[in-house]
Structure formats: C-alpha cells, structure tokens
Design a protein around this motif. Structure first.
Motif, PDB file in Angstrom:
ATOM      1  N   VAL A  61      -7.801  -7.517 -34.843  1.00 31.11           N
ATOM      2  CA  VAL A  61      -8.236  -7.716 -33.361  1.00 31.11           C
ATOM      3  C   VAL A  61      -7.164  -7.221 -32.685  1.00 31.11           C
ATOM      4  CG1 VAL A  61      -8.809  -9.196 -31.638  1.00 31.11           C
ATOM      5  CG2 VAL A  61      -9.575  -9.923 -33.917  1.00 31.11           C
ATOM      6  N   THR A  62      -7.872  -6.115 -31.828  1.00 38.77           N
ATOM      7  CA  THR A  62      -6.994  -5.447 -30.932  1.00 38.77           C
ATOM      8  C   THR A  62      -7.542  -5.789 -29.311  1.00 38.77           C
ATOM      9  OG1 THR A  62      -8.425  -3.591 -30.964  1.00 38.77           O
ATOM     10  CG2 THR A  62      -6.482  -3.396 -32.357  1.00 38.77           C
ATOM     11  N   LEU A  63      -8.781  -6.401 -29.280  1.00 38.59           N
ATOM     12  CA  LEU A  63      -9.189  -6.627 -27.826  1.00 38.59           C
ATOM     13  C   LEU A  63     -10.276  -7.962 -28.097  1.00 38.59           C
ATOM     14  CD1 LEU A  63      -9.381  -6.020 -24.804  1.00 38.59           C
ATOM     15  CD2 LEU A  63     -11.378  -4.868 -25.551  1.00 38.59           C
ATOM     16  N   ILE A  64     -10.030  -8.880 -27.353  1.00 37.28           N
ATOM     17  CA  ILE A  64     -10.970 -10.121 -27.597  1.00 37.28           C
ATOM     18  C   ILE A  64     -11.410 -10.802 -25.941  1.00 37.28           C
ATOM     19  CG2 ILE A  64      -8.864 -11.767 -27.537  1.00 37.28           C
ATOM     20  CD1 ILE A  64     -10.541 -13.546 -29.455  1.00 37.28           C
ATOM     21  N   THR A  65     -12.606 -11.191 -25.969  1.00 39.62           N
ATOM     22  CA  THR A  65     -13.099 -11.472 -24.913  1.00 39.62           C
ATOM     23  C   THR A  65     -13.670 -12.897 -24.983  1.00 39.62           C
ATOM     24  OG1 THR A  65     -13.479  -9.122 -24.083  1.00 39.62           O
ATOM     25  CG2 THR A  65     -14.600 -11.105 -22.745  1.00 39.62           C
ATOM     26  N   LEU A  66     -13.353 -13.808 -24.279  1.00 41.25           N
ATOM     27  CA  LEU A  66     -13.815 -15.192 -24.163  1.00 41.25           C
ATOM     28  C   LEU A  66     -15.173 -15.239 -23.564  1.00 41.25           C
ATOM     29  CD1 LEU A  66     -10.654 -17.443 -24.285  1.00 41.25           C
ATOM     30  CD2 LEU A  66     -11.769 -16.456 -26.325  1.00 41.25           C
ATOM     31  N   LYS A  67     -15.826 -16.241 -23.678  1.00 42.94           N
ATOM     32  CA  LYS A  67     -17.215 -16.616 -22.977  1.00 42.94           C
ATOM     33  C   LYS A  67     -16.959 -16.527 -21.448  1.00 42.94           C
ATOM     34  CE  LYS A  67     -21.335 -19.262 -23.040  1.00 42.94           C
ATOM     35  NZ  LYS A  67     -22.045 -20.590 -23.481  1.00 42.94           N
ATOM     36  N   ASP A  68     -15.915 -17.269 -20.859  1.00 41.47           N
ATOM     37  CA  ASP A  68     -15.258 -17.468 -19.625  1.00 41.47           C
ATOM     38  C   ASP A  68     -14.849 -16.105 -19.085  1.00 41.47           C
ATOM     39  OD1 ASP A  68     -12.773 -17.086 -20.541  1.00 41.47           O
ATOM     40  OD2 ASP A  68     -12.090 -19.047 -19.932  1.00 41.47           O
ATOM     41  N   GLY A  69     -14.875 -14.955 -19.633  1.00 41.81           N
ATOM     42  CA  GLY A  69     -14.417 -13.882 -19.250  1.00 41.81           C
ATOM     43  C   GLY A  69     -12.940 -13.351 -19.601  1.00 41.81           C
ATOM     44  N   THR A  70     -12.098 -14.240 -20.149  1.00 42.30           N
ATOM     45  CA  THR A  70     -10.813 -14.101 -20.143  1.00 42.30           C
ATOM     46  C   THR A  70     -10.741 -13.108 -21.507  1.00 42.30           C
ATOM     47  OG1 THR A  70     -10.341 -16.316 -20.079  1.00 42.30           O
ATOM     48  CG2 THR A  70      -8.566 -14.967 -21.115  1.00 42.30           C
ATOM     49  N   VAL A  71      -9.927 -11.870 -21.049  1.00 44.16           N
ATOM     50  CA  VAL A  71      -9.812 -10.837 -22.016  1.00 44.16           C
ATOM     51  C   VAL A  71      -8.423 -10.728 -22.202  1.00 44.16           C
ATOM     52  CG1 VAL A  71     -10.042  -8.103 -22.192  1.00 44.16           C
ATOM     53  CG2 VAL A  71     -11.596  -9.731 -20.813  1.00 44.16           C
ATOM     54  N   CYS A  72      -8.262 -10.441 -23.646  1.00 50.13           N
ATOM     55  CA  CYS A  72      -6.904 -10.214 -23.956  1.00 50.13           C
ATOM     56  C   CYS A  72      -6.810  -9.003 -24.925  1.00 50.13           C
ATOM     57  CB  CYS A  72      -6.455 -11.528 -24.837  1.00 50.13           C
ATOM     58  SG  CYS A  72      -4.423 -11.553 -25.135  1.00 50.13           S
ATOM     59  N   GLU A  73      -5.748  -7.999 -24.688  1.00 50.81           N
ATOM     60  CA  GLU A  73      -5.288  -6.995 -25.874  1.00 50.81           C
ATOM     61  C   GLU A  73      -4.240  -7.615 -26.795  1.00 50.81           C
ATOM     62  OE1 GLU A  73      -4.974  -2.825 -24.479  1.00 50.81           O
ATOM     63  OE2 GLU A  73      -5.758  -3.331 -22.643  1.00 50.81           O
ATOM     64  N   ILE A  74      -4.349  -7.117 -27.919  1.00 54.37           N
ATOM     65  CA  ILE A  74      -3.413  -7.507 -28.990  1.00 54.37           C
ATOM     66  C   ILE A  74      -2.962  -6.271 -29.543  1.00 54.37           C
ATOM     67  CG2 ILE A  74      -2.984  -8.642 -31.111  1.00 54.37           C
ATOM     68  CD1 ILE A  74      -5.636 -10.509 -29.996  1.00 54.37           C
ATOM     69  N   ALA A  75      -1.649  -6.067 -29.399  1.00 51.45           N
ATOM     70  CA  ALA A  75      -0.928  -4.968 -29.800  1.00 51.45           C
ATOM     71  C   ALA A  75      -0.218  -5.187 -31.038  1.00 51.45           C
ATOM     72  CB  ALA A  75       0.414  -4.423 -28.729  1.00 51.45           C
ATOM     73  N   TRP A  76      -0.527  -4.484 -32.127  1.00 50.11           N
ATOM     74  CA  TRP A  76       0.057  -4.477 -33.544  1.00 50.11           C
ATOM     75  C   TRP A  76       1.407  -3.556 -33.647  1.00 50.11           C
ATOM     76  CZ3 TRP A  76      -1.906  -8.006 -37.037  1.00 50.11           C
ATOM     77  CH2 TRP A  76      -2.936  -8.607 -36.799  1.00 50.11           C
TER      78      TRP A  76
END
Length: 146
Positions: A61-76
C-alpha cells in the motif's frame, strides 16, 4: 515497476502491519509496512480504499483512504542492496577481493545465493561464514563452531 492497483473493501482481519480486505475483487492481503502501521490505525470492519503495487501475495500500500476521509501516503524505503546489485553484476572476484581486504584467509569459492554470496574465511584463528553483497560489500561475518 508493476502498475498500481486501487481496491475498495471492508477490513475483515488485521495482522500487525498487514490486513485483509474483502471487496469486489475478492479477499486481498494488503501491507502497510511497519512505518505505515505506526501512522494509521486499521480495525476490523473499516471501509478502506487502497492504492499500491501488486505483488504475488499482497499489495504494498502506498495510499490509503478511510471511510471518514482520512488519507495517508505510505513511503516505502528503497532496497539498497537490490538497487546496487542491479547496477553491478554479481562478481565473485569482487567478493574474494573484499573478503581478503578485510584480512580473511579464504577457504573455498564463493557460493552464490539469490541476493548475496557466502564464503568461508578465517581471521585471527577463527573461521567465519561471510555474507557478501553481489557487488562486493561484506554484509555479515559470523563465527563458525569449532
């Protein structure tokens, strides 16, 4: 690099920094990595949208969005030994030179492994199993039982 894939589904299991989601593509294992799991909490029942690089057994995963709109980028982090290995072909002569330069008396030939070489060498009267990167940098040297 593989194409990126985006999937939306419901989390049905969490395993440390990995989790499984159930979506229209079926059940898929997703990997946040240890660093990603530190910045975003995933729980059973969450609805998520993930984007990442598909691997044979999971999606990194490099980008995840939760139902509440929280977005998080993940750098490997880059895999340095792989990048260097791809730039320089595997070189048994470089392995022997590196081991000898560190003061080891070499016993036998380097044995090729997928990402490194292994060779036995002695230093200060102690035999060691030495792991050397494909391009000639010593990774580890562990003493062998007498």
């Amino acid at each position: 690099m593989n194409d990126m894939q985006t999937i939306t589904g419901t989390v049905w299991a969490v395993f440390g920094h990995r989790f499984a989601i159930d979506g229209k593509e079926g059940r898929i294992l997703a990997d946040l990595g240890p660093k990603g799991a530190e910045v975003i909490a995933i729980a059973h029942g969450d609805t998520v949208t993930i984007t990442g690089e598909p691997k044979p057994s999971e999606i990194k995963v490099t980008l995840i969005t939760l139902k509440d709109g929280t977005v998080c980028e993940i750098a490997w982090p880059p895999k340095l030994h792989t990048e260097k290995a791809n730039q320089t072909p595997a070189d048994p002569a470089a392995v022997l030179a590196a081991v000898k330069a560190e003061g080891y008396a070499v016993a036998g030939e380097p044995r090729r492994k997928p990402k490194h070489f292994e060779i036995v060498g002695a230093k200060d009267g102690i035999r060691h199993e030495i792991h050397v990167e494909l391009y000639g940098k010593i990774r580890t040297a562990k003493p062998l039982a007498a």
